[in-house]
Scaffold this active site. Sequence first.
Site, PDB file in Angstrom:
ATOM      1  N   GLU A 108     -12.652   7.622-127.022  1.00 54.26           N
ATOM      2  CA  GLU A 108     -12.130   6.775-128.100  1.00 54.26           C
ATOM      3  C   GLU A 108     -10.648   6.484-127.877  1.00 54.26           C
ATOM      4  O   GLU A 108      -9.876   7.385-127.538  1.00 54.26           O
ATOM      5  CB  GLU A 108     -12.323   7.472-129.454  1.00 54.26           C
ATOM      6  CG  GLU A 108     -11.814   6.615-130.608  1.00 54.26           C
ATOM      7  CD  GLU A 108     -11.864   7.346-131.944  1.00 54.26           C
ATOM      8  OE1 GLU A 108     -12.971   7.515-132.478  1.00 54.26           O
ATOM      9  OE2 GLU A 108     -10.786   7.749-132.431  1.00 54.26           O
TER      10      GLU A 108
ATOM     11  N   THR B  72     -10.955   2.087-132.110  1.00 58.42           N
ATOM     12  CA  THR B  72     -10.964   2.185-133.567  1.00 58.42           C
ATOM     13  C   THR B  72     -10.518   0.873-134.210  1.00 58.42           C
ATOM     14  O   THR B  72      -9.915   0.000-133.566  1.00 58.42           O
ATOM     15  CB  THR B  72     -10.070   3.334-134.077  1.00 58.42           C
ATOM     16  OG1 THR B  72      -8.728   3.044-133.728  1.00 58.42           O
ATOM     17  CG2 THR B  72     -10.480   4.664-133.497  1.00 58.42           C
TER      18      THR B  72
ATOM     19  N   ALA C  71      -9.202   0.267-141.323  1.00 54.59           N
ATOM     20  CA  ALA C  71      -9.748  -0.256-142.575  1.00 54.59           C
ATOM     21  C   ALA C  71      -8.644  -1.007-143.311  1.00 54.59           C
ATOM     22  O   ALA C  71      -7.468  -0.718-143.126  1.00 54.59           O
ATOM     23  CB  ALA C  71     -10.264   0.884-143.429  1.00 54.59           C
TER      24      ALA C  71
ATOM     25  N   ALA D  43     -21.985   2.447-144.971  1.00 53.69           N
ATOM     26  CA  ALA D  43     -22.235   2.039-143.580  1.00 53.69           C
ATOM     27  C   ALA D  43     -23.679   1.607-143.335  1.00 53.69           C
ATOM     28  O   ALA D  43     -23.930   0.762-142.473  1.00 53.69           O
ATOM     29  CB  ALA D  43     -21.844   3.185-142.639  1.00 53.69           C
TER      30      ALA D  43
ATOM     31  N   TYR E  31     -21.666  13.804-139.761  1.00 57.98           N
ATOM     32  CA  TYR E  31     -20.732  14.830-140.243  1.00 57.98           C
ATOM     33  C   TYR E  31     -21.409  16.198-140.289  1.00 57.98           C
ATOM     34  O   TYR E  31     -21.994  16.570-141.323  1.00 57.98           O
ATOM     35  CB  TYR E  31     -20.200  14.440-141.639  1.00 57.98           C
ATOM     36  CG  TYR E  31     -19.483  13.109-141.606  1.00 57.98           C
ATOM     37  CD1 TYR E  31     -18.111  13.057-141.389  1.00 57.98           C
ATOM     38  CD2 TYR E  31     -20.185  11.909-141.728  1.00 57.98           C
ATOM     39  CE1 TYR E  31     -17.449  11.832-141.306  1.00 57.98           C
ATOM     40  CE2 TYR E  31     -19.536  10.694-141.648  1.00 57.98           C
ATOM     41  CZ  TYR E  31     -18.167  10.655-141.435  1.00 57.98           C
ATOM     42  OH  TYR E  31     -17.525   9.448-141.345  1.00 57.98           O
TER      43      TYR E  31
ATOM     44  N   HIS F 240     -19.397  14.980-144.919  1.00 58.49           N
ATOM     45  CA  HIS F 240     -18.316  14.046-145.211  1.00 58.49           C
ATOM     46  C   HIS F 240     -17.559  14.559-146.442  1.00 58.49           C
ATOM     47  O   HIS F 240     -18.187  14.980-147.421  1.00 58.49           O
ATOM     48  CB  HIS F 240     -18.903  12.645-145.468  1.00 58.49           C
ATOM     49  CG  HIS F 240     -17.859  11.609-145.707  1.00 58.49           C
ATOM     50  ND1 HIS F 240     -17.421  11.278-146.967  1.00 58.49           N
ATOM     51  CD2 HIS F 240     -17.136  10.852-144.847  1.00 58.49           C
ATOM     52  CE1 HIS F 240     -16.488  10.343-146.875  1.00 58.49           C
ATOM     53  NE2 HIS F 240     -16.298  10.066-145.595  1.00 58.49           N
TER      54      HIS F 240
ATOM     55  N   LYS G 201     -28.752   5.568-142.547  1.00 56.13           N
ATOM     56  CA  LYS G 201     -28.160   4.759-141.457  1.00 56.13           C
ATOM     57  C   LYS G 201     -29.121   4.696-140.272  1.00 56.13           C
ATOM     58  O   LYS G 201     -29.207   3.692-139.578  1.00 56.13           O
ATOM     59  CB  LYS G 201     -26.809   5.347-141.032  1.00 56.13           C
ATOM     60  CG  LYS G 201     -25.774   5.324-142.150  1.00 56.13           C
ATOM     61  CD  LYS G 201     -24.366   5.651-141.683  1.00 56.13           C
ATOM     62  CE  LYS G 201     -24.085   7.112-141.565  1.00 56.13           C
ATOM     63  NZ  LYS G 201     -22.654   7.429-141.429  1.00 56.13           N
TER      64      LYS G 201
ATOM     65  N   GLN H 249     -18.065  13.572-136.386  1.00 61.36           N
ATOM     66  CA  GLN H 249     -16.692  13.891-136.736  1.00 61.36           C
ATOM     67  C   GLN H 249     -16.277  15.069-135.860  1.00 61.36           C
ATOM     68  O   GLN H 249     -17.128  15.847-135.398  1.00 61.36           O
ATOM     69  CB  GLN H 249     -16.640  14.262-138.234  1.00 61.36           C
ATOM     70  CG  GLN H 249     -15.274  14.557-138.761  1.00 61.36           C
ATOM     71  CD  GLN H 249     -14.326  13.389-138.561  1.00 61.36           C
ATOM     72  OE1 GLN H 249     -13.764  13.246-137.477  1.00 61.36           O
ATOM     73  NE2 GLN H 249     -14.149  12.568-139.575  1.00 61.36           N
TER      74      GLN H 249
END
Length: 285
Positions: free
Chosen positions: A10, A41, A44, A119, A141, A145, A161, A172
């Site tokens: 990432e 990334t 937001a 999501a 997660y 989360h 999802k 995560q």
Amino acid sequence: MTVPPKISFELFPPRTPEGVAKLPSVIGKLAAAQPEYFSITYGAGGSDQNGTYETLATVVRHSGVKVAPHLTCVGSTRAHIAAQLNRYREAGVKRIVALRGDLPATAMSPAAPGDFHYANELVSFIRETHGDAFKIDVAAYPEMHPQAPSPGADFDNFCRKVEAGADGALTQLFYNADAYFDFMERCAKAGVKIPVVPGIMPITGCANTVRFCSGCGADLPRWVRLRLEELENDKPALVDFGLEVVTRLCETLLGQGAPGLHFYTVNQADPTLGVLKNLKLSAAE
Ligand SMILES: Cc1cc2nc3c(=O)[nH]c(=O)nc-3n(C[C@H](O)[C@H](O)[C@H](O)COP(=O)(O)OP(=O)(O)OC[C@H]3O[C@@H](n4cnc5c(N)ncnc54)[C@H](O)[C@@H]3O)c2cc1C
């Protein structure tokens, strides 16, 4: 024959001129390890949407490695998301990391502005509008989360999802391998078959590791925190210790069946390459 683990990295869109200047060399070094893809990334709230695209273009220019832009949906409209997806498709992108993103809690109320709140709605939208043109990864997660009411409710939402059409998941960050194995057991019981790739954050400091963990609700084992605090003023020793902890975590994960490793590189090549070298997974050696 054993399948080699899939490695991905990432990156985030650099925010300073120095970061922009350094990025091609970071990409070059990481690309030498032959990752499956780089994910990039997406801020937001519109902070760096163009940055994602520009970073994506830099990866393509300097490495030719496949890219997976992150796309967040909360507070956004269908028209805006559709435009982003079309832009990516025209650029030859074949993989998207589909996320809700973070906005103030009010943005998550059903009455909040925007066409998306979670999501799973973004995953459904991508499937409705683009069929199978994109491979879709979602977030998982293992330690829940932070805004979820319970691990069970969060897991049900993860399954939503998957049902909406996710092909894979990236977790995560975590430092407790048991949390991942527990998550995978829950997946097996629920019949979830998509690959769930552990998200790995190399340890390069004490304060930033504590901050990353508290920011996302990840458990930093007490003994690791104490050792990091003890070594705070001895950077080389701290880096060696962090490398050992993360190498051991990755060995445990891969040894017990994790399908790959997704590194949160924080736009630094050496910490991630150090772990890959220890794992004998670096094609760059
Ligand atoms: C691999 C990875 C990459 C990331 N990249 C980025 C990035 O590029 N940009 C960025 O801004 N953030 C990023 N994040 C952070 C992410 O946006 C936040 O963690 C965000 O708060 C949740 O996103 P999500 O996609 O997991 O949301 P969701 O899956 O929608 O879940 C969010 C919360 O809502 C709950 N929930 C989900 N669906 C429902 C439902 N239908 N009804 C009620 N509750 C529900 C869940 O239990 C959870 O508590 C990333 C996280 C990960 C793990």
